[in-house]
Design an enzyme around this catalytic site. Structure first.
Site, PDB file in Angstrom:
ATOM      1  N   GLU A  28       0.851  -1.198   0.000  1.00 56.92           N
ATOM      2  CA  GLU A  28       0.000   0.000   0.000  1.00 56.92           C
ATOM      3  C   GLU A  28       0.881   1.240   0.000  1.00 56.92           C
ATOM      4  O   GLU A  28       1.973   1.240   0.579  1.00 56.92           O
ATOM      5  CB  GLU A  28      -0.892  -0.013   1.252  1.00 56.92           C
ATOM      6  N   ASN A  73      -6.757   1.697   2.562  1.00 61.18           N
ATOM      7  CA  ASN A  73      -7.444   2.986   2.729  1.00 61.18           C
ATOM      8  C   ASN A  73      -6.949   4.007   1.715  1.00 61.18           C
ATOM      9  O   ASN A  73      -7.695   4.894   1.294  1.00 61.18           O
ATOM     10  CB  ASN A  73      -7.219   3.509   4.146  1.00 61.18           C
ATOM     11  N   ASN A 173     -12.254  -0.662  -1.197  1.00 59.03           N
ATOM     12  CA  ASN A 173     -11.618  -1.164   0.024  1.00 59.03           C
ATOM     13  C   ASN A 173     -12.406  -0.717   1.252  1.00 59.03           C
ATOM     14  O   ASN A 173     -12.710   0.474   1.387  1.00 59.03           O
ATOM     15  CB  ASN A 173     -10.189  -0.608   0.134  1.00 59.03           C
ATOM     16  N   GLU A 174     -12.730  -1.656   2.113  1.00 64.18           N
ATOM     17  CA  GLU A 174     -13.339  -1.375   3.434  1.00 64.18           C
ATOM     18  C   GLU A 174     -14.367  -0.241   3.360  1.00 64.18           C
ATOM     19  O   GLU A 174     -14.322   0.695   4.166  1.00 64.18           O
ATOM     20  CB  GLU A 174     -12.241  -1.076   4.462  1.00 64.18           C
ATOM     21  N   TYR A 245      -7.244  -8.468  11.631  1.00 56.54           N
ATOM     22  CA  TYR A 245      -5.964  -8.239  12.321  1.00 56.54           C
ATOM     23  C   TYR A 245      -6.153  -8.645  13.778  1.00 56.54           C
ATOM     24  O   TYR A 245      -7.199  -8.394  14.372  1.00 56.54           O
ATOM     25  CB  TYR A 245      -5.575  -6.759  12.254  1.00 56.54           C
ATOM     26  N   GLU A 293      -6.616  -9.049   3.499  1.00 52.54           N
ATOM     27  CA  GLU A 293      -5.784  -8.407   4.534  1.00 52.54           C
ATOM     28  C   GLU A 293      -5.868  -9.270   5.777  1.00 52.54           C
ATOM     29  O   GLU A 293      -6.961  -9.467   6.320  1.00 52.54           O
ATOM     30  CB  GLU A 293      -6.274  -6.990   4.865  1.00 52.54           C
TER      31      GLU A 293
END
Ligand code: AHR
Length: 507
Positions: A28, A73, A173-174, A245, A293
């Protein structure tokens, strides 16, 4: 008395072929992942394109098969056009996600050339935060169309004659996260992703598309987000994404060592949700999962984006990993492989410097963190087909997951070489776990022999690697593994990651 556990393996009982894409990683534009991580033109080892040679060597050794790019992000306010064309004409932008100054010295062309040189497949994310269908389609045309159109010819004019041929595309993403630039409701995102996917497939029907799932399983909208998004996108996409995570909370090592239990439950819940939507839509396609991720991340130590001032190439979440972290990372790899029938893409987040297996000094050294080793060993050795592992193991009590087996294991069988590989973690903190692996169903009349037993463990589970002591923690050869009467026997030290390789004995 040592604890005892067992695994029974049989080539007739399988999960699915090992999809090599589960050994993916992630680059990223964040912190020092790109700048002074993979790319540093002034570095002594830099190649002509400005990429660090020492890092390239370590990436080769790590062996990722896929690299997700450029975020994260970051992608949710990224303009891909900023990163193409003459470098000295590229704009410096505010990166709103990480409050950084983005020079755009590296963009899609540089990244793809670097990834292809390393024989790694790029996985590209499009911005569905601040942008939409048109920009995604434009990026795809620029990347994958051979030529003869404005955008493909623009690529050629930038010195990239052959199309990149990028197959894997993340639709944002997210997008459920309040921290995301351009956060959306499931309805808003589902509609946008469906329309973007539809248009992208018109440009290139060969692509594979990933719809954004929940940012993690603790999100208040978890599962209903997936259900709504998939009701809109099921026909268009191939995958739904998962992110997770984990970290050790206070001194509860037992729960931390068992966090793969949560990963298993998360995967099972997403599979159930996807299958529910498929059934409702009378669609017989089985959706695949992209766990794009995952890692250990000590998020409690992170100050949060809002508290950062504008900077370039700042040190950001450069977590330093110890032996316990490496064992837990090994456990996540075991969980991913045990779900090989549905999880066919996975990316450890991230590759260099940012919560990463590789650390670098700007202008200086690069080295392997402890978590480098389980990834590299699994990526190298897990080939062929994932076997259904039938295990028995003593359990231990955990704060978060109840009774959890001390043994966590998976196994693969390479039909070409005959090799059987067992990846195993002992979650026990006190005792050796004596493991028996029943391989009577393999190897013909001569049976199997041990090729290798490798162990990552240490009397000090807090030991870590540093620039001055880069090999303080490495896998070492286990002693005493042997096969007798078709059963391999080996000792797994407390808090350990183990790789056992067996081959048919010469006749
Ligand atoms: O990997 C770090 C960040 O974690 C990514 O940018 C984001 O997608 C996730 O929240």
């Amino acid at each position: 008395m040592p604890d005892r556990a067992s695994v029974v393996l049989d080539p007739r009982f399988t999960v699915a072929p090992v999809d090599r894409r589960v050994f993916g990683s992630f680059v990223e534009h964040m912190g020092r992942s790109v700048y002074t991580g993979i790319y540093e033109p002034d570095h002594a080892t830099a190649d002509e394109a400005g990429f660090r040679g020492d890092v390239k060597e370590l990436v080769r050794e790590l062996g990722p098969t896929v690299l997700r790019y450029p975020g994260g992000n970051f992608v949710s306010s990224y303009r891909w056009e900023d990163g193409v064309g003459p470098v000295d004409e590229r704009p410096v932008r505010l990166d709103l996600a990480w409050r950084s100054l983005e020079s755009n010295a590296v963009g899609i062309n540089e990244f793809c050339a670097w990834a292809r040189e390393l024989e790694v497949e790029p996985m590209m994310a499009v911005n569905l935060g601040t942008r939409g269908v048109q920009e995604a389609v434009d990026l795809l045309e620029y990347s994958n169309h051979p030529g003869g159109t404005a955008l493909s010819d623009l690529r050629v004019s930038h010195g990239v004659k052959d199309p990149h041929g990028i197959r894997l595309w993340c639709l944002g993403n997210e997008q459920d996260g309040p921290w995301q630039i351009g956060q959306k409701t499931a309805e808003e995102y589902g509609r946008l992703a469906a329309e973007t996917g539809k248009a992208m497939r018109l440009v290139d029907p060969e692509i594979e598309l990933v719809a954004v799932g929940s940012s993690n399983s603790q999100m208040p909208t978890f599962a209903s987000w997936e259900a709504t998004v998939l009701e809109h996108t099921y026909a268009q996409v191939d995958y739904i994404s998962l992110h997770a995570y984990y970290e050790q909370v206070e001194d509860d090592l037992g729960t931390f060592l068992a966090t793969a239990v949560d990963m298993d439950r998360f995967i099972d819940a997403v599979v159930a949700t996807a299958d529910h939507v498929g059934a409702k839509l009378r669609d017989r396609k089985k959706l695949k999962l992209s766990f794009d991720e995952w890692n250990v991340w000590y998020q409690k130590r992170f100050v949060g984006q809002a508290n950062l001032d504008w900077q370039e190439n700042r040190h950001l979440i450069e977590d330093s990993y110890d032996v316990a972290d490496a064992v837990v990372v090994g456990s996540y790899l075991i969980s991913l492989l045990n779900h090989a029938d549905r999880v066919t893409v996975a990316c450890q987040a991230q590759l260099v410097n940012v919560i990463a297996p590789i650390l670098t000094e700007p202008g200086g050294r690069a080295w392997r963190q402890t978590i480098f080793h389980p990834f590299a060993q699994a990526a190298r050795s897990a080939r062929g087909t994932v076997l259904r592992t039938t295990t028995t193991s003593p359990t231990y009590p955990t704060e978060s997951y109840g009774q959890v087996p001390l043994l966590h294991a998976t196994a693969t069988h390479d039909e070409e070489t005959g090799e059987v590989v067992v990846l195993a973690v002992n979650r026990g903190q006190e005792d050796v776990l004596e493991l028996e692996v029943d391989v009577r169903a393999f190897g013909g009349t001569a049976g199997m022999v041990v090729v290798e037993h490798s162990v990552l463990a240490d009397d000090d589970i807090r030991a870590r690697n540093t620039a001055d002591d880069p090999d303080r923690v490495t896998p070492r050869r286990g002693s005493g593994a042997r096969v007798e009467d078709g059963r391999a026997r080996l000792a797994l030290p407390p808090v350990s990651w183990n790789v056992l390789r067996l081959r048919p004995a010469p006749a």
